[in-house]
Design an enzyme around this catalytic site. Structure first.
Site, PDB file in Angstrom:
ATOM      1  N   ASP A  24      -5.018 -10.680  -0.537  1.00  0.00           N
ATOM      2  CA  ASP A  24      -3.846 -11.479  -0.348  1.00  0.00           C
ATOM      3  C   ASP A  24      -3.115 -11.713  -1.547  1.00  0.00           C
ATOM      4  OD1 ASP A  24      -1.218 -12.554   0.652  1.00  0.00           O
ATOM      5  OD2 ASP A  24      -2.234 -14.878  -0.402  1.00  0.00           O
ATOM      6  N   HIS A  25      -1.635 -10.491  -1.792  1.00  0.00           N
ATOM      7  CA  HIS A  25      -0.541 -10.395  -2.616  1.00  0.00           C
ATOM      8  C   HIS A  25      -1.033  -9.167  -3.733  1.00  0.00           C
ATOM      9  CE1 HIS A  25       1.248 -13.758  -1.066  1.00  0.00           C
ATOM     10  NE2 HIS A  25       1.835 -13.935  -1.538  1.00  0.00           N
TER      11      HIS A  25
ATOM     12  N   HIS B 156       4.950  -0.001  -0.399  1.00  0.00           N
ATOM     13  CA  HIS B 156       5.882  -1.281   0.409  1.00  0.00           C
ATOM     14  C   HIS B 156       4.710  -2.249   0.661  1.00  0.00           C
ATOM     15  CE1 HIS B 156       3.992   1.839   2.684  1.00  0.00           C
ATOM     16  NE2 HIS B 156       3.933   1.349   4.336  1.00  0.00           N
TER      17      HIS B 156
ATOM     18  N   HIS C 289       3.377  -5.093   3.446  1.00  0.00           N
ATOM     19  CA  HIS C 289       2.587  -5.563   4.707  1.00  0.00           C
ATOM     20  C   HIS C 289       2.417  -6.666   5.080  1.00  0.00           C
ATOM     21  CE1 HIS C 289       3.384  -1.514   6.903  1.00  0.00           C
ATOM     22  NE2 HIS C 289       2.754  -1.392   6.149  1.00  0.00           N
TER      23      HIS C 289
ATOM     24  N   CYS D 100       4.900   5.418   4.648  1.00  0.00           N
ATOM     25  CA  CYS D 100       3.875   5.019   4.571  1.00  0.00           C
ATOM     26  C   CYS D 100       3.248   5.365   3.116  1.00  0.00           C
ATOM     27  CB  CYS D 100       2.701   4.525   4.884  1.00  0.00           C
ATOM     28  SG  CYS D 100       3.424   3.487   6.236  1.00  0.00           S
TER      29      CYS D 100
ATOM     30  N   HIS E 129       0.789  -1.337   0.361  1.00  0.00           N
ATOM     31  CA  HIS E 129       0.015  -0.211   0.028  1.00  0.00           C
ATOM     32  C   HIS E 129       1.294   1.324  -0.397  1.00  0.00           C
ATOM     33  CE1 HIS E 129      -0.557   0.989   5.081  1.00  0.00           C
ATOM     34  NE2 HIS E 129       0.512   0.266   4.133  1.00  0.00           N
TER      35      HIS E 129
ATOM     36  N   GLU F 287      -1.010  -4.375  12.037  1.00  0.00           N
ATOM     37  CA  GLU F 287       0.097  -4.346  10.628  1.00  0.00           C
ATOM     38  C   GLU F 287       1.567  -4.723  10.820  1.00  0.00           C
ATOM     39  OE1 GLU F 287      -0.870  -0.929   7.655  1.00  0.00           O
ATOM     40  OE2 GLU F 287       0.322   0.223   9.129  1.00  0.00           O
TER      41      GLU F 287
HETATM   42 NI    NI Z   1       2.136   0.920   5.237  1.00  0.00          NI
END
Ligand code: NI
Length: 135
Positions: free
Chosen positions: A80-81, A40, A42, A34, A15, A125
């Protein structure tokens, strides 16, 4: 007798937190790393809990196999992914913070859980940062 049953799940997603109508300086000040324009990732940990009466015939509050399959179809397959900003329609105009992701997950699951049961979503997160939403 009301009991809470929980299922743990996991997904990876990328995100970027930013607001298009803010300056770069303001986005950096508010969102820090962020706001990386290249996104990037998580490793999200999810705990979905359902609270309700025990069904006397089965002894279950909810069949955990059903809950497992629901998390897979509604959450893992959607998130996911994925790049949350670019690939998940719910975040087209919504910043994909942990708070907003938890609300989106809760909304995806709620209609599939019996009305007389309470639903709670806890989303990690990072191992130390987590949010809770229960409607
Ligand atoms: Ni983040």
């Amino acid at each position: 007798m009301s009991v809470k049953v929980s299922r743990r799940a996991h997904f990876n997603a990328a995100h970027r937190l930013y607001k298009a109508d803010w300056s770069n300086e303001k986005n950096d000040a508010v969102f820090g790393k962020c706001n990386n324009p290249n996104f990037h990732g998580h490793n999200y940990e999810l705990i979905v809990s359902v609270t309700g009466e025990i069904d006397p015939s089965t002894g279950f509050v909810m069949d955990m196999k059903v809950l497992k399959d629901l998390i897979k179809s509604e959450v893992e397959e959607a998130l996911d992914h994925k790049n949350l900003n670019l690939e998940v329609p719910e975040f087209k105009d919504l910043n994909p913070t942990a708070e907003n992701i938890a609300v989106v997950i809760w909304n995806k699951l709620r209609s599939h859980i019996e009305k007389n049961k309470d639903l709670e979503v806890v989303l990690y997160e990072t191992p130390r940062n987590f949010v809770t939403y229960s409607g």
